[in-house]
Design an enzyme around this catalytic site. Structure first.
Site, short mmCIF file in Angstrom:
data_model
loop_
_atom_site.label_atom_id
_atom_site.label_comp_id
_atom_site.label_asym_id
_atom_site.label_seq_id
_atom_site.Cartn_x
_atom_site.Cartn_y
_atom_site.Cartn_z
N THR A 172 -18.77 -8.85 10.65
CA THR A 172 -18.44 -8.08 9.46
C THR A 172 -17.18 -8.69 8.88
O THR A 172 -16.10 -8.58 9.46
CB THR A 172 -18.24 -6.60 9.79
OG1 THR A 172 -19.47 -6.05 10.25
CG2 THR A 172 -17.78 -5.82 8.56
N LYS A 188 -22.98 -4.27 3.78
CA LYS A 188 -22.30 -3.68 4.93
C LYS A 188 -21.10 -2.85 4.48
O LYS A 188 -20.81 -1.79 5.06
CB LYS A 188 -21.85 -4.78 5.89
CG LYS A 188 -21.07 -4.27 7.12
CD LYS A 188 -21.91 -3.35 8.00
CE LYS A 188 -21.10 -2.77 9.16
NZ LYS A 188 -20.83 -3.76 10.22
N LYS A 190 -10.37 -2.05 10.05
CA LYS A 190 -10.55 -3.44 9.61
C LYS A 190 -11.63 -3.51 8.54
O LYS A 190 -11.46 -4.13 7.48
CB LYS A 190 -10.92 -4.32 10.80
CG LYS A 190 -11.03 -5.81 10.48
CD LYS A 190 -12.44 -6.26 10.13
CE LYS A 190 -13.33 -6.30 11.36
NZ LYS A 190 -14.66 -6.91 11.06
#
Length: 289
Positions: A98, A173, A241
């Site tokens: 990711t 995502k 994050k």
């Protein structure tokens, strides 16, 4: 059977590489910054390990990566002894990290310039999804390349979808994380409110989960949240994050994300409470501290 390199054996990459070897039946060589972990993987699953990303990737049909962030990804691909230095022409790089859409586009351009292809393919489903081979994979890249790689990706996935050109997988995502952040905060507030009102949370969820309020988070996290247990999945540090990537992208494209920005700050509060490794449902702990 394809020859595959897998770079990064964290809580996600370790079982994903295993599914490529055991379920997919492919020849897998692994690389990990901690060599002992790569040796452990080989002892459990066979295959081979390599001392550098370049050595792992040399001559392989596919190179997969699942590392921590943009910087880690640049290091294993374009850094010293990076995989892109040795990947053969016609090979395919599949990135399950990711990361940002920007790095996905950079790697796509670099791959094309060097005669091979790249797909950004972040995953959703957490550690349990990786271990059970039930991840959802959101892919950005060329359609023909996607079709070639899809059978390999399916070794560890229940759903694999092409979302658009390079970077589209990472953007999808980001939407996934936006939705989860809001859902978990709503569920935390609902449980908190129900407790204050003196209701039986199990009875409440049994009813409302069958209606419009129902969600995966409600079905799979309400029991552990109600019990005050927060060691069941995706860590707060990782979520912050990811939300940082989302908010940076929103600054670039002009999207307004007030709820996401607020929940990101709530997760910062959880970190300051000592919950950096608690799972994302720990937003409830913040309300009840």
């Amino acid at each position: 059977m394809a020859s595959i390199a897998f770079l990064g054996l964290g809580v996600m990459g370790y079982p994903m590489a295993a599914h490529l070897k055991n379920r997919g039946g492919h020849d897998v060589t692994v690389y990990n910054r901690t060599t002992a972990k790569a040796q452990k993987w080989v002892a459990e699953h066979g295959g081979a390990f390599a001392p550098t990303p370049a050595a792992a990737a040399e001559g392989k049909d596919f190179v997969f990566a699942c590392v921590g962030n943009d910087d880690d990804l640049r290091q294993v691909t374009l850094g010293a002894d990076g995989a892109f230095d040795t990947m053969k022409k016609g090979a395919i790089f599949v990135d399950n990290t990711t990361a940002s859409a920007e790095i996905a586009r950079v790697l796509d351009a670099e791959a094309r310039a060097r005669g091979f292809a790249a797909l950004d393919a972040p995953v959703s489903g957490g550690q349990a999804g990786a271990e059970n081979g039930q991840l959802t994979v959101m892919v950005g890249g060329d359609p023909a390349v996607f079709e070639t790689a899809k059978p390999m990706i399916s070794s560890y996935a229940k759903m694999v979808g092409l979302m658009g050109p390079a970077g589209a997988g990472q953007l999808t995502k980001m939407i996934n994380q936006i939705c989860i952040a809001g859902l978990v905060q709503g569920l935390a507030e609902g449980i908190h409110f129900g407790r204050k009102a003196g209701l039986d949370i199990e009875k409440v969820v049994d009813v409302i989960s069958k209606g419009a309020a129902g969600s995966w988070q409600m079905e799979n996290r309400h029991k552990t949240m109600n019990a005050g247990k927060y060691d069941f999945g995706f860590a707060v540090d990782w979520m912050r994050k990811d939300l940082g990537i989302v908010l940076d992208e929103a600054d670039r494209n002009g999207a307004k994300l007030p709820v996401t920005a607020l929940v990101d700050q709530f997760y910062k509060d959880v970190q300051q409470m000592g919950g950096r490794r608690w799972d994302t449902s720990s937003l409830l702990a913040r309300l009840e501290r």
